[in-house]
Every structure is written in C-alpha cells, then in structure tokens.
Design a protein around this motif. Structure first.
Motif, PDB file in Angstrom:
ATOM      1  N   LYS A   1       0.836  -1.202   0.000  1.00 20.61           N
ATOM      2  CA  LYS A   1       0.000   0.000   0.000  1.00 20.61           C
ATOM      3  C   LYS A   1       0.872   1.254   0.000  1.00 20.61           C
ATOM      4  N   TRP A   2       1.929   1.258   0.826  1.00 20.67           N
ATOM      5  CA  TRP A   2       2.787   2.437   0.907  1.00 20.67           C
ATOM      6  C   TRP A   2       3.625   2.619  -0.355  1.00 20.67           C
ATOM      7  N   LEU A   3       4.108   1.539  -0.933  1.00 23.76           N
ATOM      8  CA  LEU A   3       4.858   1.676  -2.190  1.00 23.76           C
ATOM      9  C   LEU A   3       3.972   2.207  -3.308  1.00 23.76           C
ATOM     10  N   ARG A   4       2.732   1.725  -3.357  1.00 21.05           N
ATOM     11  CA  ARG A   4       1.806   2.235  -4.380  1.00 21.05           C
ATOM     12  C   ARG A   4       1.475   3.704  -4.113  1.00 21.05           C
ATOM     13  N   MET A   5       1.364   4.081  -2.863  1.00 21.96           N
ATOM     14  CA  MET A   5       1.112   5.478  -2.523  1.00 21.96           C
ATOM     15  C   MET A   5       2.290   6.347  -2.950  1.00 21.96           C
ATOM     16  N   ILE A   6       3.493   5.883  -2.707  1.00 26.94           N
ATOM     17  CA  ILE A   6       4.685   6.625  -3.144  1.00 26.94           C
ATOM     18  C   ILE A   6       4.697   6.749  -4.661  1.00 26.94           C
ATOM     19  N   SER A   7       4.358   5.671  -5.354  1.00 26.14           N
ATOM     20  CA  SER A   7       4.293   5.706  -6.815  1.00 26.14           C
ATOM     21  C   SER A   7       3.271   6.733  -7.293  1.00 26.14           C
ATOM     22  N   ASP A   8       2.117   6.777  -6.646  1.00 24.70           N
ATOM     23  CA  ASP A   8       1.097   7.756  -7.031  1.00 24.70           C
ATOM     24  C   ASP A   8       1.549   9.182  -6.731  1.00 24.70           C
ATOM     25  N   ILE A   9       2.249   9.378  -5.635  1.00 19.63           N
ATOM     26  CA  ILE A   9       2.744  10.713  -5.302  1.00 19.63           C
ATOM     27  C   ILE A   9       3.789  11.163  -6.324  1.00 19.63           C
ATOM     28  N   VAL A  10       4.657  10.247  -6.743  1.00 20.92           N
ATOM     29  CA  VAL A  10       5.648  10.574  -7.767  1.00 20.92           C
ATOM     30  C   VAL A  10       4.951  10.910  -9.097  1.00 20.92           C
ATOM     31  N   ALA A  11       3.943  10.123  -9.465  1.00 12.98           N
ATOM     32  CA  ALA A  11       3.194  10.406 -10.691  1.00 12.98           C
ATOM     33  C   ALA A  11       2.472  11.748 -10.585  1.00 12.98           C
ATOM     34  N   PHE A  12       1.927  12.048  -9.410  1.00 12.79           N
ATOM     35  CA  PHE A  12       1.283  13.343  -9.168  1.00 12.79           C
ATOM     36  C   PHE A  12       2.288  14.478  -9.376  1.00 12.79           C
ATOM     37  N   ALA A  13       3.464  14.341  -8.779  1.00 12.59           N
ATOM     38  CA  ALA A  13       4.500  15.372  -8.921  1.00 12.59           C
ATOM     39  C   ALA A  13       4.923  15.517 -10.382  1.00 12.59           C
ATOM     40  N   PHE A  14       5.008  14.398 -11.105  1.00 13.93           N
ATOM     41  CA  PHE A  14       5.352  14.449 -12.516  1.00 13.93           C
ATOM     42  C   PHE A  14       4.278  15.209 -13.297  1.00 13.93           C
ATOM     43  N   GLY A  15       3.004  14.959 -12.974  1.00 12.02           N
ATOM     44  CA  GLY A  15       1.910  15.676 -13.627  1.00 12.02           C
ATOM     45  C   GLY A  15       1.970  17.163 -13.348  1.00 12.02           C
ATOM     46  N   VAL A  16       2.276  17.532 -12.099  1.00  5.74           N
ATOM     47  CA  VAL A  16       2.423  18.951 -11.751  1.00  5.74           C
ATOM     48  C   VAL A  16       3.567  19.574 -12.565  1.00  5.74           C
ATOM     49  N   GLY A  17       4.675  18.835 -12.694  1.00  4.52           N
ATOM     50  CA  GLY A  17       5.791  19.330 -13.509  1.00  4.52           C
ATOM     51  C   GLY A  17       5.402  19.500 -14.969  1.00  4.52           C
ATOM     52  N   MET A  18       4.605  18.571 -15.482  1.00  4.17           N
ATOM     53  CA  MET A  18       4.136  18.697 -16.866  1.00  4.17           C
ATOM     54  C   MET A  18       3.314  19.971 -17.038  1.00  4.17           C
ATOM     55  N   ILE A  19       2.441  20.242 -16.076  1.00  2.00           N
ATOM     56  CA  ILE A  19       1.614  21.448 -16.154  1.00  2.00           C
ATOM     57  C   ILE A  19       2.487  22.693 -16.065  1.00  2.00           C
ATOM     58  N   TRP A  20       3.367  22.723 -15.076  1.00  4.27           N
ATOM     59  CA  TRP A  20       4.196  23.912 -14.839  1.00  4.27           C
ATOM     60  C   TRP A  20       5.096  24.215 -16.035  1.00  4.27           C
ATOM     61  N   TYR A  21       5.874  23.235 -16.455  1.00  2.00           N
ATOM     62  CA  TYR A  21       6.816  23.491 -17.537  1.00  2.00           C
ATOM     63  C   TYR A  21       6.111  23.600 -18.888  1.00  2.00           C
ATOM     64  N   GLY A  22       5.026  22.870 -19.060  1.00  2.00           N
ATOM     65  CA  GLY A  22       4.238  23.019 -20.284  1.00  2.00           C
ATOM     66  C   GLY A  22       3.660  24.417 -20.397  1.00  2.00           C
ATOM     67  N   TRP A  23       3.174  24.933 -19.262  1.00  2.00           N
ATOM     68  CA  TRP A  23       2.628  26.288 -19.270  1.00  2.00           C
ATOM     69  C   TRP A  23       3.723  27.316 -19.585  1.00  2.00           C
ATOM     70  N   GLN A  24       4.918  27.108 -19.055  1.00  2.00           N
ATOM     71  CA  GLN A  24       6.030  28.013 -19.370  1.00  2.00           C
ATOM     72  C   GLN A  24       6.325  28.009 -20.874  1.00  2.00           C
ATOM     73  N   LEU A  25       6.287  26.828 -21.479  1.00  2.00           N
ATOM     74  CA  LEU A  25       6.501  26.726 -22.926  1.00  2.00           C
ATOM     75  C   LEU A  25       5.376  27.394 -23.702  1.00  2.00           C
ATOM     76  N   ILE A  26       4.153  27.262 -23.223  1.00  2.00           N
ATOM     77  CA  ILE A  26       3.023  27.932 -23.878  1.00  2.00           C
ATOM     78  C   ILE A  26       3.229  29.446 -23.850  1.00  2.00           C
ATOM     79  N   LEU A  27       3.624  29.978 -22.694  1.00  2.00           N
ATOM     80  CA  LEU A  27       3.849  31.422 -22.586  1.00  2.00           C
ATOM     81  C   LEU A  27       4.971  31.887 -23.512  1.00  2.00           C
ATOM     82  N   LEU A  28       6.018  31.064 -23.633  1.00  2.00           N
ATOM     83  CA  LEU A  28       7.145  31.437 -24.498  1.00  2.00           C
ATOM     84  C   LEU A  28       6.787  31.439 -25.982  1.00  2.00           C
ATOM     85  N   THR A  29       5.855  30.593 -26.377  1.00  2.00           N
ATOM     86  CA  THR A  29       5.554  30.424 -27.799  1.00  2.00           C
ATOM     87  C   THR A  29       4.207  31.005 -28.213  1.00  2.00           C
ATOM     88  N   TRP A  30       3.537  31.701 -27.291  1.00  2.00           N
ATOM     89  CA  TRP A  30       2.199  32.211 -27.587  1.00  2.00           C
ATOM     90  C   TRP A  30       2.183  33.152 -28.792  1.00  2.00           C
TER      91      TRP A  30
END
Length: 186
Positions: free
Chosen positions: A92-121
């Motif tokens: 249960k804890w390993l799966r929770m850690i995996s989900d937290i890492v995936a969550f953080a990866f998704g947040v990074g995708m949003i953050w850096y993707g948004w930065q790229l959108i602003l740069l290329t708008w």
C-alpha cells in the motif's frame, strides 16, 4: 465509499473514457493525415504542408491523453518487483509513493508546459496558421489529467477504498488478466 467519493469517481471515469476516445480518434486522424500526405507526395507529386505538423500535434495529444488514461487504469510504468515480496501494508505504501511521484510528474508537466506555452504564444506555426503554443497544450492537458487521476487514487486509498485489492489477490503472471477483468466488470 462515501457518496461524494462515488460521484467524483464516476465523473473521473467519464473524463477517462472521453480522454481514451479522444486519443483513439486522434490516432485514427493522424493515420489519415499521414496516408493523405503519402498519397499526395507519391501519386499527385504535391504534398500539402499542413499534414506533417498536424499529424505530430495529434500524436502529442493522443500520447499525453493515453498516458493519463494509463495512470488512472494502473497501466503506467512501474517497478513492481518489491510488491511481490512485501506484505499488504508495505505494498500500500509503495503504491502510494508511486502515485505521489506520478502526481509530482503531472504537476511538472503542467508547470513546464505552461512556461513553454507562454514562451511560444506569439509565434505562429506557418503551415497551420495557429499559435506555436498549441504545440505544448497537450503537455498541460495530459499533466492536468494525470494530476486528477493520481489525486483520485491517493484520496481513495486514504479513504480506505480497496483500490489495490485486485492487484494483491492475483499472482504476478495473472495481474494483467485480473485488471482487464476488473475493468470489464466496472
């Protein structure tokens, strides 16, 4: 599971289905674009300029939407060797850690993707006549869905929902078949 959690899971299930169908339609459209480009190039000797960038943009959408669907349906990449030897609470804890890492990866995708959108708008994709920011919109969209779907898994696990039980009941060789059966019944 409480009624609000059931309602949220149902809503996210519909979003998941919409994302899956959108990814499938994008794959079919991309294939049609590439087929049209090949036909025009080799038969008509006049290749349209929009087909390649259009196909690449569609490919970005179906990859990121499909990745988000994979996260929700637990088909994403993972290192499961330890899960087969640990007791249930450790899993249960390993799966929770995996989900937290995936969550953080998704947040990074949003953050850096948004930065790229602003740069290329203010740029324009010449062959499509649209803003260059649209090249990076799939990164933000997929990241948003990954955040939603991992957050759902984290909340359900913390609420005591048996989301990992189907994975723990089957021997390793049968996990994929059990998941497919569970998805059909749901």
């Amino acid at each position: 599971m409480s009624d609000p959690l059931k309602a949220a899971a149902g809503f996210l299930g519909r979003i998941n289905t919409l994302a899956l169908w959108s990814a499938g339609i994008g794959l079919v459209l991309m294939t049609a674009f590439v087929a049209w480009q090949v036909f025009c190039r080799y038969v008509l000797n006049d290749s349209p300029s929009w087909t390649e960038p259009g196909a690449v943009m569609l490919m970005s959408w179906f990859i990121f939407l499909g990745s988000a669907v994979g996260v929700r349906e637990n088909y994403h990449l993972g290192f499961d060797v330890l899960l087969y030897v640990l007791p249930g609470s450790g899993k249960k804890w390993l799966r929770m850690i995996s989900d937290i890492v995936a969550f953080a990866f998704g947040v990074g995708m949003i953050w850096y993707g948004w930065q790229l959108i602003l740069l290329t708008w203010n740029t324009t994709l010449p062959s499509l006549g649209i803003s260059g920011a649209w090249d990076y919109a799939p990164l933000v969209g997929g990241g948003f869905l990954i955040v939603l779907f991992t957050l759902e898994r984290i909340v359900l696990r913390l609420a005591g929902a048996p989301i990992d039980d189907i994975l723990d009941e089957a021997p390793p060789a049968e996990v994929a078949a059990e998941l497919d059966t569970a998805n059909v019944k749901a």
